[in-house]
Design a protein around this motif. Structure first.
Motif, PDB file in Angstrom:
ATOM      1  N   GLU A 119     -26.797  35.234 -47.393  1.00 24.68           N
ATOM      2  CA  GLU A 119     -25.604  34.978 -47.651  1.00 24.68           C
ATOM      3  C   GLU A 119     -25.424  33.445 -48.011  1.00 24.68           C
ATOM      4  N   HIS A 120     -26.527  32.565 -47.766  1.00 29.75           N
ATOM      5  CA  HIS A 120     -26.557  31.310 -47.996  1.00 29.75           C
ATOM      6  C   HIS A 120     -25.926  30.522 -47.258  1.00 29.75           C
ATOM      7  N   LYS A 121     -25.755  31.085 -45.698  1.00 26.72           N
ATOM      8  CA  LYS A 121     -25.365  30.380 -44.947  1.00 26.72           C
ATOM      9  C   LYS A 121     -26.306  29.806 -44.021  1.00 26.72           C
ATOM     10  N   ILE A 122     -26.181  28.383 -43.282  1.00 26.14           N
ATOM     11  CA  ILE A 122     -27.087  27.835 -42.467  1.00 26.14           C
ATOM     12  C   ILE A 122     -26.836  27.975 -41.079  1.00 26.14           C
ATOM     13  N   HIS A 123     -27.733  28.619 -40.256  1.00 23.83           N
ATOM     14  CA  HIS A 123     -27.526  28.960 -38.725  1.00 23.83           C
ATOM     15  C   HIS A 123     -28.211  27.790 -37.798  1.00 23.83           C
ATOM     16  N   ILE A 124     -27.741  27.116 -37.147  1.00 27.46           N
ATOM     17  CA  ILE A 124     -28.373  25.995 -36.414  1.00 27.46           C
ATOM     18  C   ILE A 124     -28.067  26.414 -34.841  1.00 27.46           C
ATOM     19  N   LEU A 125     -29.340  26.656 -34.231  1.00 25.57           N
ATOM     20  CA  LEU A 125     -29.052  27.081 -32.798  1.00 25.57           C
ATOM     21  C   LEU A 125     -29.720  26.251 -31.697  1.00 25.57           C
ATOM     22  N   VAL A 126     -29.155  26.008 -30.647  1.00 26.89           N
ATOM     23  CA  VAL A 126     -29.718  25.356 -29.555  1.00 26.89           C
ATOM     24  C   VAL A 126     -29.431  26.193 -28.404  1.00 26.89           C
ATOM     25  N   CYS A 127     -30.524  26.271 -27.662  1.00 21.55           N
ATOM     26  CA  CYS A 127     -30.339  27.093 -26.326  1.00 21.55           C
ATOM     27  C   CYS A 127     -30.916  26.572 -25.158  1.00 21.55           C
ATOM     28  N   ASP A 128     -30.620  27.042 -23.904  1.00 21.65           N
ATOM     29  CA  ASP A 128     -31.324  26.814 -22.781  1.00 21.65           C
ATOM     30  C   ASP A 128     -31.254  27.778 -21.779  1.00 21.65           C
ATOM     31  N   LEU A 129     -32.020  27.844 -20.805  1.00 19.95           N
ATOM     32  CA  LEU A 129     -31.960  28.762 -19.622  1.00 19.95           C
ATOM     33  C   LEU A 129     -31.360  28.284 -18.400  1.00 19.95           C
ATOM     34  N   GLY A 130     -30.506  27.378 -18.502  1.00 18.19           N
ATOM     35  CA  GLY A 130     -29.819  26.677 -17.266  1.00 18.19           C
ATOM     36  C   GLY A 130     -28.983  27.816 -16.581  1.00 18.19           C
ATOM     37  N   ILE A 131     -28.140  27.053 -15.695  1.00 17.37           N
ATOM     38  CA  ILE A 131     -27.121  27.904 -14.914  1.00 17.37           C
ATOM     39  C   ILE A 131     -25.680  28.217 -15.910  1.00 17.37           C
ATOM     40  N   GLY A 132     -25.542  27.591 -16.995  1.00 13.21           N
ATOM     41  CA  GLY A 132     -24.344  28.081 -17.782  1.00 13.21           C
ATOM     42  C   GLY A 132     -23.214  27.162 -17.661  1.00 13.21           C
ATOM     43  N   ILE A 133     -22.496  27.076 -18.779  1.00 15.18           N
ATOM     44  CA  ILE A 133     -21.206  26.190 -18.616  1.00 15.18           C
ATOM     45  C   ILE A 133     -20.083  26.965 -17.395  1.00 15.18           C
ATOM     46  N   PRO A 134     -19.869  28.190 -17.385  1.00 11.24           N
ATOM     47  CA  PRO A 134     -18.964  28.557 -16.209  1.00 11.24           C
ATOM     48  C   PRO A 134     -19.361  28.219 -14.992  1.00 11.24           C
ATOM     49  N   VAL A 135     -20.608  27.788 -14.599  1.00  8.31           N
ATOM     50  CA  VAL A 135     -21.058  27.239 -13.340  1.00  8.31           C
ATOM     51  C   VAL A 135     -21.057  25.875 -13.163  1.00  8.31           C
ATOM     52  N   SER A 136     -21.462  25.191 -14.372  1.00  8.85           N
ATOM     53  CA  SER A 136     -21.857  24.003 -14.360  1.00  8.85           C
ATOM     54  C   SER A 136     -20.401  23.111 -14.505  1.00  8.85           C
ATOM     55  N   PHE A 137     -19.397  23.433 -15.146  1.00  5.67           N
ATOM     56  CA  PHE A 137     -18.204  22.871 -15.722  1.00  5.67           C
ATOM     57  C   PHE A 137     -17.314  22.910 -14.109  1.00  5.67           C
ATOM     58  N   PRO A 138     -17.167  23.937 -13.350  1.00  3.79           N
ATOM     59  CA  PRO A 138     -16.504  23.683 -12.248  1.00  3.79           C
ATOM     60  C   PRO A 138     -16.965  22.659 -11.266  1.00  3.79           C
ATOM     61  N   SER A 202     -22.363  31.627 -23.205  1.00  2.52           N
ATOM     62  CA  SER A 202     -22.844  31.047 -21.899  1.00  2.52           C
ATOM     63  C   SER A 202     -22.616  32.082 -20.695  1.00  2.52           C
ATOM     64  N   ASN A 203     -23.817  32.368 -20.065  1.00  2.00           N
ATOM     65  CA  ASN A 203     -23.634  33.400 -18.961  1.00  2.00           C
ATOM     66  C   ASN A 203     -22.859  34.568 -19.836  1.00  2.00           C
ATOM     67  N   ARG A 204     -21.787  35.058 -19.130  1.00  2.00           N
ATOM     68  CA  ARG A 204     -20.994  36.263 -19.745  1.00  2.00           C
ATOM     69  C   ARG A 204     -19.954  35.989 -20.780  1.00  2.00           C
ATOM     70  N   GLY A 205     -19.697  34.870 -21.067  1.00  2.00           N
ATOM     71  CA  GLY A 205     -18.682  34.313 -21.864  1.00  2.00           C
ATOM     72  C   GLY A 205     -19.182  34.081 -23.209  1.00  2.00           C
ATOM     73  N   THR A 206     -18.398  34.432 -24.371  1.00  2.00           N
ATOM     74  CA  THR A 206     -18.614  34.113 -25.807  1.00  2.00           C
ATOM     75  C   THR A 206     -17.361  33.545 -26.351  1.00  2.00           C
ATOM     76  N   TYR A 207     -17.515  32.381 -26.895  1.00  8.61           N
ATOM     77  CA  TYR A 207     -16.530  31.406 -27.261  1.00  8.61           C
ATOM     78  C   TYR A 207     -16.667  31.355 -28.733  1.00  8.61           C
ATOM     79  N   ILE A 208     -15.625  31.476 -29.580  1.00  8.99           N
ATOM     80  CA  ILE A 208     -15.691  31.438 -31.003  1.00  8.99           C
ATOM     81  C   ILE A 208     -14.855  30.639 -31.664  1.00  8.99           C
ATOM     82  N   TYR A 209     -15.218  29.738 -32.050  1.00  8.64           N
ATOM     83  CA  TYR A 209     -14.110  28.538 -32.644  1.00  8.64           C
ATOM     84  C   TYR A 209     -14.422  28.610 -34.141  1.00  8.64           C
ATOM     85  N   LYS A 210     -13.160  28.330 -34.944  1.00  6.48           N
ATOM     86  CA  LYS A 210     -13.176  28.248 -36.253  1.00  6.48           C
ATOM     87  C   LYS A 210     -12.341  27.007 -36.552  1.00  6.48           C
ATOM     88  N   PRO A 211     -12.432  26.572 -37.961  1.00 10.42           N
ATOM     89  CA  PRO A 211     -11.419  25.397 -38.480  1.00 10.42           C
ATOM     90  C   PRO A 211      -9.908  25.512 -38.203  1.00 10.42           C
TER      91      PRO A 211
END
Length: 244
Positions: A119-138, A202-211
């Motif tokens: 559909e002519h959309k560009i997908h840019i992905l960055v991933c890691d196998l770390g502890i995850g935002i729900p753990v690191s942020f607190p 990140s871990n079990r969470g899925t966050y979707i952000y739009k304009p």
């Protein structure tokens, strides 16, 4: 190495560089790959970039394939978000006291992939196998997190709520002046490029952000075991263009 029976799977392994990593020969010719791509069942893929350091050059080289699809200012916004994701891996994802030994041989590694869908959309992905935002942020924002829990009546929130709160928190862990606004930089490409979308898993969470600040999300039953950031960006005026 035994090859997949499904030709589409083999094409993905070849295009993303997995065959090269495994020191296996690429069996599909350019003609076969083009035929598969033309069938609109296969994304146009570029080899995965990976490192254990904050490597802006590697990320920039991969983004060069995006030049025919966007303006310099748009690419600058995308690059800023990508580099924040990569830097976040180095400074947050693999905290020594929490890092899993399951993938210790990989080091503090991140992976980046760019693809164009039918559909002519560009997908840019960055991933890691770390502890995850729900753990690191607190852990890295202990004082702020304590206040946030009080505002919730000391009830632990869903992991997607933690991700959303981390996205709102503007300051960076290191407080370095040249580090932008931390995870908030993830949103810049979406806020500045019409029709874009951000996915943060990140871990079990899925966050979707739009304009325009529109956001939603959910928690899954199982954990991803790390963090995956995806920007989905419409390519402009590229009906017949390719990422060459």
């Amino acid at each position: 190495m035994s090859y997949p029976e499904n030709q589409f799977v083999e094409a993905v392994l070849q295009l993303t560089g997995v065959n090269t990593l495994l020191q296996s020969s690429n069996r599909l010719s350019d003609v076969q790959l083009h035929k598969l791509s033309s069938s609109k069942k296969l994304m146009e893929l570029k080899p995965v970039v990976s490192d254990t350091q904050v490597n802006g050059q590697a990320a920039g080289q991969l983004l060069q394939h995006f030049q025919s699809f966007a303006s310099k200012s748009e690419i600058s916004n995308i690059y800023g978000g990508i580099m924040e994701a990569v830097t976040n891996c180095a400074q947050h994802a693999y905290l020594q006291e929490e890092s899993s030994l399951d993938f210790s041989l990989l080091g503090k590694r991140w992976w980046m992939l760019i693809a164009k869908d039918p559909e002519h959309k560009i997908h840019i992905l960055v991933c890691d196998l770390g502890i995850g935002i729900p753990v690191s942020f607190p852990k890295t924002r202990a004082a702020y997190w304590k206040e946030f829990l009080v505002s919730l009546g000391n009830q632990l929130p869903e992991e997607v709520v933690v991700i959303e709160e981390a996205m709102k928190y503007a300051a960076t862990r290191t407080r370095e002046a040249n580090r932008g606004k931390g995870l908030a930089d993830f949103k810049k490409p979406v806020d500045n490029i019409a029709g874009s979308m951000l996915h943060v898993l990140s871990n079990r969470g899925t966050y979707i952000y739009k304009p325009n600040g529109n956001a939603n999300g959910f928690d899954s039953r199982n954990s991803l075991g790390g963090t995956l950031i995806e920007w989905v960006i419409p390519a402009k005026e590229i009906t017949n263009a390719s990422m060459e």
